[in-house]
Design a protein around this motif. Structure first.
Motif, PDB file in Angstrom:
ATOM      1  N   ILE A 140      26.204  39.114  33.953  1.00  0.00           N
ATOM      2  CA  ILE A 140      25.604  40.448  34.020  1.00  0.00           C
ATOM      3  C   ILE A 140      25.181  40.803  32.604  1.00  0.00           C
ATOM      4  O   ILE A 140      26.017  40.896  31.707  1.00  0.00           O
ATOM      5  CB  ILE A 140      26.586  41.475  34.591  1.00  0.00           C
ATOM      6  N   LYS A 141      23.867  41.016  32.421  1.00  0.00           N
ATOM      7  CA  LYS A 141      23.331  41.122  31.074  1.00  0.00           C
ATOM      8  C   LYS A 141      22.807  42.510  30.708  1.00  0.00           C
ATOM      9  O   LYS A 141      22.598  42.801  29.532  1.00  0.00           O
ATOM     10  CB  LYS A 141      22.197  40.106  30.893  1.00  0.00           C
ATOM     11  N   THR A 142      22.560  43.377  31.697  1.00  0.00           N
ATOM     12  CA  THR A 142      22.028  44.706  31.403  1.00  0.00           C
ATOM     13  C   THR A 142      22.852  45.760  32.124  1.00  0.00           C
ATOM     14  O   THR A 142      23.489  45.496  33.151  1.00  0.00           O
ATOM     15  CB  THR A 142      20.557  44.850  31.832  1.00  0.00           C
ATOM     16  N   TRP A 143      22.783  46.999  31.610  1.00  0.00           N
ATOM     17  CA  TRP A 143      23.534  48.095  32.199  1.00  0.00           C
ATOM     18  C   TRP A 143      22.925  48.592  33.505  1.00  0.00           C
ATOM     19  O   TRP A 143      23.535  49.408  34.195  1.00  0.00           O
ATOM     20  CB  TRP A 143      23.667  49.242  31.192  1.00  0.00           C
ATOM     21  N   GLN A 144      21.741  48.068  33.860  1.00  0.00           N
ATOM     22  CA  GLN A 144      21.131  48.436  35.132  1.00  0.00           C
ATOM     23  C   GLN A 144      21.263  47.321  36.163  1.00  0.00           C
ATOM     24  O   GLN A 144      20.552  47.300  37.170  1.00  0.00           O
ATOM     25  CB  GLN A 144      19.661  48.814  34.931  1.00  0.00           C
ATOM     26  N   ASP A 145      22.189  46.426  35.939  1.00  0.00           N
ATOM     27  CA  ASP A 145      22.457  45.369  36.914  1.00  0.00           C
ATOM     28  C   ASP A 145      22.891  45.996  38.246  1.00  0.00           C
ATOM     29  O   ASP A 145      23.618  46.997  38.269  1.00  0.00           O
ATOM     30  CB  ASP A 145      23.561  44.450  36.393  1.00  0.00           C
ATOM     31  N   PRO A 146      22.448  45.434  39.378  1.00  0.00           N
ATOM     32  CA  PRO A 146      22.796  45.995  40.691  1.00  0.00           C
ATOM     33  C   PRO A 146      24.304  46.181  40.913  1.00  0.00           C
ATOM     34  O   PRO A 146      24.718  47.149  41.548  1.00  0.00           O
ATOM     35  CB  PRO A 146      22.215  44.974  41.676  1.00  0.00           C
TER      36      PRO A 146
END
Length: 361
Positions: A140-146
């Motif tokens: 998981i690389k971004t804070w908007q990951d599902p």
């Protein structure tokens, strides 16, 4: 005239004698009273308070504690360079064979909190153990990951890349954190494992809890793990973690105490038992909690120092516990406090005696 001179000389001799006695007394009192400890950064805020309070009632005693990480403390103790160590990771049977004869005494407990730098976020962040493991695996690389969006429904998450921060030194805090991840994530257990030092898949390292705290504070989008006091003092937010009961729990001393209570029978058999991810029956338990241990040689090189170390430990596991919760640590439950007394009896130089050999000996 001679009489006056004689009295004057006598007075000088008396004063000189008193000064000599005072000087000798002072020197005697300072001999063998400098005690050196090293290890856990997790316990450092609490340790600093204990040392300050203990020294107030023990004139001439100086205790120097080096907050260098659990791994460093263990190595210093192994080499005989310190009088006691402190570690958030208890030594296993194999490690104990490589050490001088020691006892491991649970001194306190507390939560390892997950902290982050997202100033745009107005509500508390929630992360499950599974999601947290994927963040630290680099999946998981971004804070908007599902996955993060699902656990934070209705929250306007910022569009930042996630900057993972971990410890660069041998750390008992890392041991607690990775033990938790290994328990909740089979993939983490297989690929990374647990311990005071692991091969981190992603991220940047910080030395000590201080280093991790500074990296998180200075890096937008960062996430890291530290002892709660470090996050609080630096005004960093903390993550709510979902426990086995399905409750979203913030890191608190009370939550760590609930985790300890859930493992009472296991701890009675072996004080090294991890208290992470307690069963669903512990609804209020914070799942990333851990005990921290004092590592005390059974027999030191200096009897006077040994006796003073034992007095200090006795203070820590009795009166010292009263101030734990005010500094966001957990007070030891009575069952562990009683076991500590038996363990302390294995240390030479004091009044306690014990014929019971505990499992961590």
């Amino acid at each position: 005239m001679n009489s006056i001179r004689s009295r004057f000389i006598l007075l000088l001799l008396v004063v000189a004698g008193m000064l000599a006695i005072a000087c000798n007394s002072s020197n005697h009192g300072s001999q063998n009273t400098t005690i050196i400890g090293a290890g856990s950064t997790f316990i450092n805020p609490m340790m600093s308070h204990w040392i300050s309070e203990f020294q107030k009632s023990h004139s001439g005693v100086q205790i120097n504690y080096q907050s260098i990480g659990s791994g460093g403390g263990i190595q210093q103790l192994k080499k005989g360079l310190v009088d006691f160590g402190a570690s958030d990771a208890a030594l296993d049977d194999q490690q104990l064979q490589e050490m001088p004869a020691i006892v491991q005494i649970p001194e306190s407990a507390g939560p390892v909190c997950i902290t982050y730098n997202l100033p745009e976020l107005k509500s508390s962040l929630k992360l499950s153990g599974e999601t947290l493991a994927k963040i630290y695996l680099g999946q998981i690389k971004t804070w908007q990951d599902p996955a993060i969006k699902k656990e934070n429904s209705g929250v306007n998450l910022p569009n930042h890349p996630i900057q993972v921060v971990h410890r660069s030194d041998g750390s008992g805090t890392s041991n607690i954190f990775t033990t938790y991840l290994a328990k909740v994530s089979p993939e983490w257990s297989q690929k990374v494992g647990k311990g005071i030092s692991v091969s981190w898949p992603v991220g940047v390292g910080g030395k000590g809890s201080e280093g991790v705290t500074n990296n998180v504070r200075q890096t937008p989008g960062a996430i890291g793990y530290v002892e709660l006091t470090y996050a609080t003092e630096n005004k960093l937010p903390v993550v709510q973690i979902r426990n086995k009961a399905g409750e979203w729990v913030e890191p608190t001393a009370a939550g760590a105490s609930a985790a300890i209570d859930a493992f009472q029978s296991e701890l009675a058999r072996d004080v090294r038992t991890p208290v992470v991810d307690p069963p669903a029956s512990a609804k209020d338990a914070y799942p990333i909690s851990g005990l921290t241990y004092l590592l005390i040689p059974k027999q030191g090189k200096d009897a006077a120092k040994e006796a003073m170390v034992k007095q200090f430990v006795q203070y820590v596991i009795t009166q010292g516990q009263d101030s734990a919760e005010s500094l966001q640590y957990s007070k030891l439950p009575q069952s562990l406090a009683e076991l500590d007394q038996k363990l302390l009896g294995e240390v030479q130089g004091g009044q306690q005696t014990s014929s019971n050999q505990q499992p961590n000996q």
